[in-house]
Design a protein around this motif. Structure first.
Motif, PDB file in Angstrom:
ATOM      1  N   LYS A  68       0.829  -1.222   0.000  1.00 60.14           N
ATOM      2  CA  LYS A  68       0.000   0.000   0.000  1.00 60.14           C
ATOM      3  C   LYS A  68       0.858   1.264   0.000  1.00 60.14           C
ATOM      4  N   THR A  69       1.811   1.329   0.925  1.00 59.08           N
ATOM      5  CA  THR A  69       2.601   2.547   1.071  1.00 59.08           C
ATOM      6  C   THR A  69       3.476   2.787  -0.161  1.00 59.08           C
ATOM      7  N   THR A  70       4.043   1.721  -0.696  1.00 54.79           N
ATOM      8  CA  THR A  70       4.849   1.857  -1.915  1.00 54.79           C
ATOM      9  C   THR A  70       3.994   2.350  -3.072  1.00 54.79           C
ATOM     10  N   THR A  71       2.781   1.812  -3.186  1.00 52.55           N
ATOM     11  CA  THR A  71       1.866   2.246  -4.243  1.00 52.55           C
ATOM     12  C   THR A  71       1.516   3.719  -4.088  1.00 52.55           C
ATOM     13  N   ILE A  72       1.289   4.142  -2.849  1.00 55.76           N
ATOM     14  CA  ILE A  72       0.980   5.551  -2.584  1.00 55.76           C
ATOM     15  C   ILE A  72       2.143   6.439  -3.044  1.00 55.76           C
ATOM     16  N   GLY A  73       3.371   6.011  -2.747  1.00 57.08           N
ATOM     17  CA  GLY A  73       4.528   6.782  -3.162  1.00 57.08           C
ATOM     18  C   GLY A  73       4.631   6.887  -4.682  1.00 57.08           C
ATOM     19  N   LYS A  74       4.364   5.798  -5.377  1.00 58.34           N
ATOM     20  CA  LYS A  74       4.427   5.801  -6.842  1.00 58.34           C
ATOM     21  C   LYS A  74       3.334   6.690  -7.435  1.00 58.34           C
ATOM     22  N   LEU A  75       2.114   6.602  -6.839  1.00 58.62           N
ATOM     23  CA  LEU A  75       1.022   7.452  -7.323  1.00 58.62           C
ATOM     24  C   LEU A  75       1.338   8.928  -7.096  1.00 58.62           C
ATOM     25  N   ALA A  76       1.898   9.227  -5.925  1.00 59.31           N
ATOM     26  CA  ALA A  76       2.241  10.622  -5.624  1.00 59.31           C
ATOM     27  C   ALA A  76       3.261  11.145  -6.629  1.00 59.31           C
ATOM     28  N   HIS A  77       4.259  10.325  -6.945  1.00 61.12           N
ATOM     29  CA  HIS A  77       5.287  10.734  -7.916  1.00 61.12           C
ATOM     30  C   HIS A  77       4.661  10.956  -9.293  1.00 61.12           C
ATOM     31  N   ARG A  78       3.805  10.042  -9.700  1.00 58.72           N
ATOM     32  CA  ARG A  78       3.187  10.138 -11.030  1.00 58.72           C
ATOM     33  C   ARG A  78       2.319  11.375 -11.152  1.00 58.72           C
ATOM     34  N   TYR A  79       1.481  11.606 -10.161  1.00 56.31           N
ATOM     35  CA  TYR A  79       0.543  12.720 -10.275  1.00 56.31           C
ATOM     36  C   TYR A  79       1.214  14.070 -10.047  1.00 56.31           C
TER      37      TYR A  79
END
Length: 333
Positions: A121-132
């Motif tokens: 979950k946390t890794t996915t959140i970090g990737k989404l934050a970077h992308r957006y």
């Protein structure tokens, strides 16, 4: 427990919860090798599923399907068992899987990430934050998993790496607060209730003094600050009167005095004018304006849009489940 005795289910679950690291199937093949699938392997898998917060009902459904295939000799070893489990979980999630498309017309757009322990979950959140962030969006991260302090720390790290913001209250990430520190933090907030929540068997003075008394403030300071708070709301001459003898508007002002007596930096008022006529409501709003003028952040929940427009403050409108920030409610749809 003897060396021959077998640990019970709750003991296995407790042991698994205290064991560090690893996903659901991590090390299972190494632990059991290429041996034939038996009850001990299925029990270990059940324990891991429950420890990963998959849930009792889903765990039972998954294990039931695996047991049937084992009984039909469709699964020969642990690798085949894990492959079948992976396929079953994928099929379980397939109905809710869909592309994530951000609607630019919805502001703020909220994404809630939910998953079992160790699912990323946390890794996915970090990737989404970077992308957006790279796509030009403003991103704010908040940790809802306050049961696990590490999750809050990880969110902070990802926010720093991606340049995203994190949610704080009065400069404090409340998710990281230890339980013993919560009362002290709450004293930095003032709360005004719609129905006043006054102690009718105690005089006005005692009602206002209550927050200071429970925080072990010196009596000399209590007296000074209570009188100052009552003076601010125009009730200094009512300090020995019972709240039951006051009008509804006066009772609300006692509630406000109690909320500000501890000198909070944030004042939260829940429908403070809901039971008042327009004249009294304006008086209460003027009081809030005075506190705002001396640096107190005032957050008011109200349905009285006419009163809101009259005082021309920043508005956050919630309408039919949608949040509009910084807009005129008349123009919101």
């Amino acid at each position: 427990m003897t060396s021959e005795s077998k640990p019970g289910f709750f003991q296995r679950l407790k042991d698994r919860l205290t064991r560090p690291g690893g996903g659901i199937g991590s090390g299972l093949a190494r632990l059991f090798g290429a041996r034939r699938i038996d009850d001990s392997i299925l029990e270990e898998l059940e324990t891991r599923l429950l420890a990963a917060d998959v849930g009792v009902q889903v765990t039972e459904e998954l294990l039931e399907g695996l047991r049937k295939r084992v009984a039909r000799q469709q699964l020969g070893d642990v690798d085949a068992l894990l492959a079948a489990l992976r396929s079953d979980i994928t099929a379980l999630l397939a109905p809710v899987a869909k592309p994530l498309v951000i609607d630019p017309g919805v502001k703020p757009y909220t994404i809630l990430v939910v998953g079992v322990n160790g699912s990323g979950k946390t890794t996915t959140i970090g990737k989404l934050a970077h992308r957006y962030r790279n796509s030009g969006f403003k991103v704010t991260l908040a940790a809802g998993d306050t049961f696990r302090a590490a999750a809050v720390e990880q969110i902070g790290v990802w926010a720093e790496r991606t340049g995203a913001e994190t949610v704080t209250v009065n400069g404090q990430d409340t998710g990281t607060l230890p339980v013993r520190a919560i009362p002290a933090f709450r004293r930095r907030l003032g709360i005004v209730f719609q129905d006043h929540q006054l102690l009718m068997d105690r005089p006005v003075y005692d009602n206002v003094a209550l927050p200071l008394m429970v925080s072990d403030t010196r009596f000399r300071d209590i007296d000074k600050r209570v009188r100052a708070a009552l003076d601010q709301v125009g009730l200094l001459d009512k300090e020995r009167v019972s709240p039951a003898e006051l009008s509804v508007g006066e009772q609300q002002r006692v509630g406000i005095a109690r909320a500000v007596v501890a000198r909070p930096t944030v004042l939260i008022a829940d429908e403070p004018t809901g039971n008042l006529d327009h004249g009294l409501a304006r008086e209460v709003m003027q009081l809030f304006r005075r506190f705002q003028d001396v640096g107190v952040t005032v957050l008011i929940a109200t349905h009285d849009m006419a009163l809101v427009r009259e005082f021309s403050q920043r508005e956050i409108l919630i309408d039919d489940g949608k949040v509009f920030s910084g807009v005129n409610p008349e123009n919101a749809s």
